[in-house]
Design a protein around this motif. Structure first.
Motif, short mmCIF file in Angstrom:
data_model
loop_
_atom_site.label_atom_id
_atom_site.label_comp_id
_atom_site.label_asym_id
_atom_site.label_seq_id
_atom_site.Cartn_x
_atom_site.Cartn_y
_atom_site.Cartn_z
N MET A 114 0.83 -1.21 0.00
CA MET A 114 0.00 0.00 0.00
C MET A 114 0.87 1.27 0.00
N ASP A 115 0.41 2.27 -0.73
CA ASP A 115 1.04 3.59 -0.71
C ASP A 115 0.29 4.44 0.31
N PHE A 116 0.91 4.69 1.44
CA PHE A 116 0.23 5.40 2.53
C PHE A 116 0.02 6.88 2.20
N ASN A 117 0.65 7.37 1.15
CA ASN A 117 0.38 8.74 0.72
C ASN A 117 -1.02 8.89 0.14
N GLN A 118 -1.64 7.73 -0.20
CA GLN A 118 -2.98 7.75 -0.79
C GLN A 118 -4.09 7.59 0.25
N VAL A 119 -3.74 7.48 1.52
CA VAL A 119 -4.74 7.34 2.57
C VAL A 119 -4.59 8.50 3.56
N ASN A 120 -5.62 8.69 4.40
CA ASN A 120 -5.60 9.79 5.35
C ASN A 120 -5.56 9.27 6.79
N GLN A 121 -5.58 10.20 7.73
CA GLN A 121 -5.50 9.85 9.14
C GLN A 121 -6.69 9.01 9.58
N SER A 122 -7.86 9.28 9.04
CA SER A 122 -9.06 8.53 9.43
C SER A 122 -8.91 7.05 9.10
N PHE A 123 -8.31 6.76 7.97
CA PHE A 123 -8.16 5.36 7.57
C PHE A 123 -7.21 4.63 8.51
N VAL A 124 -6.02 5.19 8.76
CA VAL A 124 -5.05 4.49 9.61
C VAL A 124 -5.58 4.40 11.04
N SER A 125 -6.38 5.37 11.46
CA SER A 125 -6.98 5.30 12.80
C SER A 125 -8.02 4.20 12.88
N SER A 126 -8.76 3.99 11.78
CA SER A 126 -9.79 2.94 11.78
C SER A 126 -9.16 1.55 11.87
N VAL A 127 -7.99 1.37 11.26
CA VAL A 127 -7.30 0.08 11.33
C VAL A 127 -6.87 -0.20 12.77
#
Length: 319
Positions: free
Chosen positions: A272-285
């Motif tokens: 995964m390219d983490f530049n393509q996701v936001n804080q909400s996504f990584v927080s949900s994981v």
């Protein structure tokens, strides 16, 4: 004398002795077996059977020995599949006691092994470095060694507020996510920096500390990555002690390493390219993992244990 079953060689000998009209008593003395055992086999031969027939009958009877396999009711199977899809392990399903399961933890693990449930969802075994491997990373002179932590915090093992930190790197090593784990509660916090340089890590960490009550967390133990080279600025501005584990020693931050593996499985993949996701996504994981009961927490969730140390208003700013 310990009882043992007749071997195939003994069965052939008994048949040979019987055909030569040797008595049961003599055969039992030759083979050092009880007369009743020999008599049972000889009686079988007198009916016109052979040693091979006796062995086949023995194997068929052997299959019926032992405890029968447990077949769980359909509603329990549905419950197990649902919880496994949420990341629960068999020991958590049994230990949490939300629903009665008609088997033990070991039996449930065996059912996964027998492919009655999807075994690919279970945690994988860790990897070891090959013999002779020498760690060449993390030799920066700036680090504050982990040995100082024991002196600064004698109650470190039982005290709330000590974090372990690292970064999860994305595809082609061009993006990263910061992971922090509180040691006592095992709650996971994920932060999304703009890049993976030291300045990016410092910026997002300082922003997170702005919403955290001062002195809530006492220390952070990082690995020796260069992305944490601005640690002095963070430590001085936010009044938190920062230490670094020894190079090539992930066991000094075992909880964080284990948590990173869980996050990888739950959504923060290596591809995964983490530049393509936001804080909400990584927080949900991280939130998903924080809602899964842990055996080490007496089958409570990390979030439940974390809540016992603070009120919900503070928690809403953290996770």
């Amino acid at each position: 004398m310990t009882y043992t079953h007749l071997t195939t060689d003994e069965l052939v000998l008994i048949e040979s002795y019987h055909r030569n009209n040797i008595s049961v008593l003599k055969i039992s003395q030759y083979l050092k077996r009880s007369r009743q055992t020999i008599h049972t086999v000889v009686s079988f031969f007198k009916e016109g059977h052979t040693a091979l027939d006796y062995y086949k009958q023995y194997k068929a009877n052997k299959k019926r020995c032992g405890r029968r396999k447990i077949h769980l009711p359909e509603d329990q199977q549905i419950y197990i599949k649902e919880k496994v899809s949420q990341g629960w392990t068999p020991d958590v399903i049994i230990g949490r006691c939300e629903k009665t399961i008609d088997c033990s933890m070991r039996t449930l693990y065996r059912q996964f092994k027998d492919n009655l449930f999807d075994a690919t969802t279970l945690p994988l075994k860790g990897k070891r470095k090959p013999n002779g491997h020498k760690e060449r990373r993390g030799r920066q002179a700036f680090k504050r060694n982990i040995a100082e932590r024991k002196t600064d915090y004698p109650q470190f093992q039982t005290e709330f507020g000590h974090l372990e930190g690292d970064t999860i790197v994305g595809v082609q090593h061009k993006s990263a996510v910061i992971t922090l784990v509180e040691r006592l509660t095992k709650v996971i916090i994920t932060l999304k920096p703009e890049g993976r340089q030291a300045a990016d890590i410092e910026k997002v960490t300082n922003q997170w500390f702005e919403v955290v009550p001062r002195n809530l967390f006492k220390s952070i133990t990082f690995d020796c990555g260069k992305e944490f080279s601005n640690w002095k600025s963070i430590s001085n501005q936010k009044d938190i002690a920062i230490y670094f584990a020894d190079p090539g020693t992930p066991s000094q931050r075992a909880l964080n390493e284990h948590s990173n593996g869980l996050l990888r499985r739950d959504g923060l993949f290596k591809s995964m390219d983490f530049n393509q996701v936001n804080q909400s996504f990584v927080s949900s994981v991280a939130s998903k993992r924080n809602h899964i009961p842990r055996k080490s927490l007496n089958y409570r969730t990390p979030l439940e244990v974390f809540l016992s140390y603070m009120d919900e208003e503070i928690l809403s700013n953290l996770i």
